[in-house]
Design a protein around this motif. Structure first.
Motif, short mmCIF file in Angstrom:
data_model
loop_
_atom_site.label_atom_id
_atom_site.label_comp_id
_atom_site.label_asym_id
_atom_site.label_seq_id
_atom_site.Cartn_x
_atom_site.Cartn_y
_atom_site.Cartn_z
N ASP A 130 0.85 -1.18 0.00
CA ASP A 130 0.00 0.00 0.00
C ASP A 130 0.89 1.24 0.00
OD1 ASP A 130 -1.79 2.04 0.42
OD2 ASP A 130 -2.71 1.11 2.18
N SER A 131 0.97 1.91 -1.12
CA SER A 131 1.87 3.07 -1.24
C SER A 131 1.43 4.24 -0.36
CB SER A 131 1.99 3.51 -2.70
OG SER A 131 0.72 3.91 -3.18
N SER A 132 0.19 4.24 0.14
CA SER A 132 -0.26 5.33 1.02
C SER A 132 0.41 5.25 2.39
CB SER A 132 -1.78 5.29 1.18
OG SER A 132 -2.17 4.18 1.96
N LEU A 133 1.08 4.15 2.69
CA LEU A 133 1.76 4.00 3.96
C LEU A 133 3.20 4.50 3.91
CD1 LEU A 133 0.33 0.54 5.08
CD2 LEU A 133 -0.41 2.81 5.79
N TYR A 134 3.62 5.07 2.77
CA TYR A 134 4.95 5.68 2.69
C TYR A 134 4.92 7.06 3.33
CZ TYR A 134 7.59 2.35 -0.10
OH TYR A 134 8.28 1.25 -0.52
N LYS A 135 5.99 7.39 4.02
CA LYS A 135 6.12 8.68 4.70
C LYS A 135 7.51 9.23 4.44
CE LYS A 135 3.25 7.07 8.52
NZ LYS A 135 3.17 6.91 9.97
N ASP A 136 7.67 10.52 4.74
CA ASP A 136 8.98 11.17 4.68
C ASP A 136 9.25 11.83 6.02
OD1 ASP A 136 9.80 10.74 1.89
OD2 ASP A 136 8.04 11.94 1.42
N LEU A 137 10.48 11.73 6.48
CA LEU A 137 10.88 12.34 7.75
C LEU A 137 12.21 13.04 7.57
CD1 LEU A 137 10.54 12.62 10.89
CD2 LEU A 137 12.04 10.62 11.05
N LYS A 138 12.26 14.29 8.00
CA LYS A 138 13.53 15.02 8.02
C LYS A 138 14.15 14.79 9.39
CE LYS A 138 14.55 18.55 5.71
NZ LYS A 138 15.02 19.71 5.01
N THR A 139 15.35 14.22 9.40
CA THR A 139 16.03 13.92 10.65
C THR A 139 16.69 15.17 11.24
OG1 THR A 139 18.15 13.40 9.61
CG2 THR A 139 16.54 11.59 9.79
N SER A 140 17.19 15.03 12.45
CA SER A 140 17.88 16.15 13.09
C SER A 140 19.15 16.54 12.34
CB SER A 140 18.22 15.81 14.55
OG SER A 140 19.08 14.69 14.61
N ARG A 141 19.66 15.64 11.48
CA ARG A 141 20.82 15.97 10.65
C ARG A 141 20.41 16.72 9.39
NH1 ARG A 141 24.76 11.76 8.89
NH2 ARG A 141 23.06 10.33 8.38
#
Length: 114
Positions: free
Chosen positions: A1-12
């Motif tokens: 299910d491609s709707s379960l993909y996310k993006d996160l910007k890390t502290s780096r």
């Protein structure tokens, strides 16, 4: 299910692209890490099997691959920093404990040849 993909910007300041599905009940969450050279897509045959059984799954495109940032500075790929990034993904998903599963490029190519 491609709707379960996310993006996160890390502290780096690096953006990770990853797929996530929560565990059911007391089942553990599995963190699937791919090897060189591949992407999270290598786990497409395994993840449905474990999530159907109620396990949680987090499947990132590792740094330098897929939809995750690709820094040119080799220092960005130091192991302890990569682990820090993965911990931040786990924190974002509110996962305290995981079972980590990984593979190298040999397994990746064997899966793709199927």
């Amino acid at each position: 299910d491609s709707s379960l993909y996310k993006d996160l910007k890390t502290s780096r300041g690096l953006t990770y692209h990853y797929w996530s599905s929560s565990a059911q009940g007391t089942k553990p969450t599995l963190l699937f890490c791919h090897g060189f050279p591949s992407t999270s897509r290598d786990w497409r045959f395994v993840v449905p099997l474990v999530t159907e059984k109620g396990y949680g799954a987090i499947v990132p495109d590792m740094l330098g691959y897929g939809g995750t940032d690709k820094p040119e500075d080799p220092a960005a790929y130091i192991g302890s920093l990569l682990i820090q990034d993965l911990v931040e993904i786990l924190d974002e998903e509110r996962v305290d404990k995981v079972v980590v599963i990984g593979h190298d490029w040999c397994v990746s190519h064997a899966m793709q040849a199927r």
